[in-house]
Design an enzyme around this catalytic site. Structure first.
Site, short mmCIF file in Angstrom:
data_model
loop_
_atom_site.label_atom_id
_atom_site.label_comp_id
_atom_site.label_asym_id
_atom_site.label_seq_id
_atom_site.Cartn_x
_atom_site.Cartn_y
_atom_site.Cartn_z
N ASP A 1 0.85 -1.18 0.00
CA ASP A 1 0.00 0.00 0.00
C ASP A 1 0.89 1.23 0.00
OD1 ASP A 1 -3.23 0.21 0.74
OD2 ASP A 1 -2.10 2.06 1.09
N VAL B 1 2.21 2.92 -6.77
CA VAL B 1 2.18 2.17 -8.03
C VAL B 1 2.44 3.03 -9.25
CG1 VAL B 1 0.69 0.33 -7.14
CG2 VAL B 1 -0.35 2.35 -8.23
N ASN C 1 -5.04 -4.01 -7.25
CA ASN C 1 -6.20 -3.38 -6.62
C ASN C 1 -6.00 -1.89 -6.36
OD1 ASN C 1 -8.79 -3.41 -4.96
ND2 ASN C 1 -7.29 -2.73 -3.45
N TYR D 1 -12.42 8.85 -13.83
CA TYR D 1 -12.38 7.53 -13.19
C TYR D 1 -12.93 6.48 -14.15
CZ TYR D 1 -13.19 3.85 -9.71
OH TYR D 1 -13.20 2.66 -9.02
#
Length: 252
Positions: free
Chosen positions: A37, A60, A86, A150
């Site tokens: 995370d 990421v 994810n 999004y």
């Protein structure tokens, strides 16, 4: 249950919510999981609570951090069988009023992120003939007010999934995506005030009318594990599974 006994799993964005639920379900079913995370504190707390094999944190959108985190995960686990992408962010804004900076940011995390993680992990996944599950969204197959960028990023994730699946099929690596509707997560909670203002309708009423109920992180985890199972899903690749209580099936 020991369905995933001995399997080695890396889950990004697993400090809370859907990623944490996916990681816990894998562990409960016999897998060894490395959590990751951008929030190091959340990752450490999640790893302790669910009994993860280790932590390999990264942003990421940063290629160097991703390469380091994947290498750490592979070292901890001794290889890699399953990757779950994810990690993601949401931005609520009318599309043509959104700043260029925030548009670039959501693309960097939601699209470049999965690309970078898949690229870094493909070597060990080819070695194990493993598989990838990308967490996309129902927003990737339909438009929604306030979620223009999004929606675009999640559509891109679906297309990355399709192309990666085609290109990696000969190597024995499967690639699929999960597309949840509204789920009971902190991300959705943050969207509620803006959605209520835009629709002039209580969010709970909107959900009840359109999809029956909020999805749960466990609903999404179950489908993720199904797609990750080489026993149950060996002939499934390049697919995106919609979980939305019928929201996308209805015209009214």
């Amino acid at each position: 249950m020991t369905e995933f006994e001995g399997k080695r799993v890396f889950v990004t964005g697993s400090g809370a919510g859907i990623g944490k639920a996916i990681s816990k379900m894998f562990i409960d079913r016999g897998a060894r999981v490395v959590v990751s995370d951008v929030d190091e504190g959340a990752a450490a707390k999640a790893a302790e609570e669910i009994g993860a094999a280790g932590i390999a944190n990264c942003d990421v959108s940063d290629e160097g951090q991703v390469q380091t985190a994947v290498a750490q995960a592979v070292e901890i686990l001794g290889g890699l069988d399953i990757l779950v992408n994810n990690a993601g962010i949401e931005i609520s804004s009318p599309l043509l009023q959104q700043s260029t900076e925030s548009f670039d940011k959501i693309y960097a995390v939601n699209v470049k992120g999965p690309f970078l993680v898949m690229k870094a992990a493909i070597g060990p996944l080819v070695e194990s003939k493993g598989n990838i599950v990308n967490i996309a969204s129902l927003a990737g197959v339909g438009g929604s007010p306030l979620l223009g960028s999004y929606c675009a990023t999640k559509a891109a994730v679906i297309q990355l999934t399709r192309v990666a699946a085609i290109e990696m099929r000969a190597s024995g690596v499967r690639v699929n995506a999960v597309c949840p509707g509204f789920a009971d997560t902190a991300m959705v909670d943050r969207l509620v005030p803006d959605f209520e203002a835009a629709t002039q309708m209580p969010f709970g009423d909107l959900v009840a009318a359109k999809q029956g109920r909020l999805g749960t992180p466990e609903d999404i985890a179950e489908v993720t594990l199904f797609l990750a199972s080489n026993d149950k899903a060996s002939w499934i690749t390049g697919s995106h599974y919609i979980l939305d209580g019928g929201l996308s099936a209805s015209l009214v």
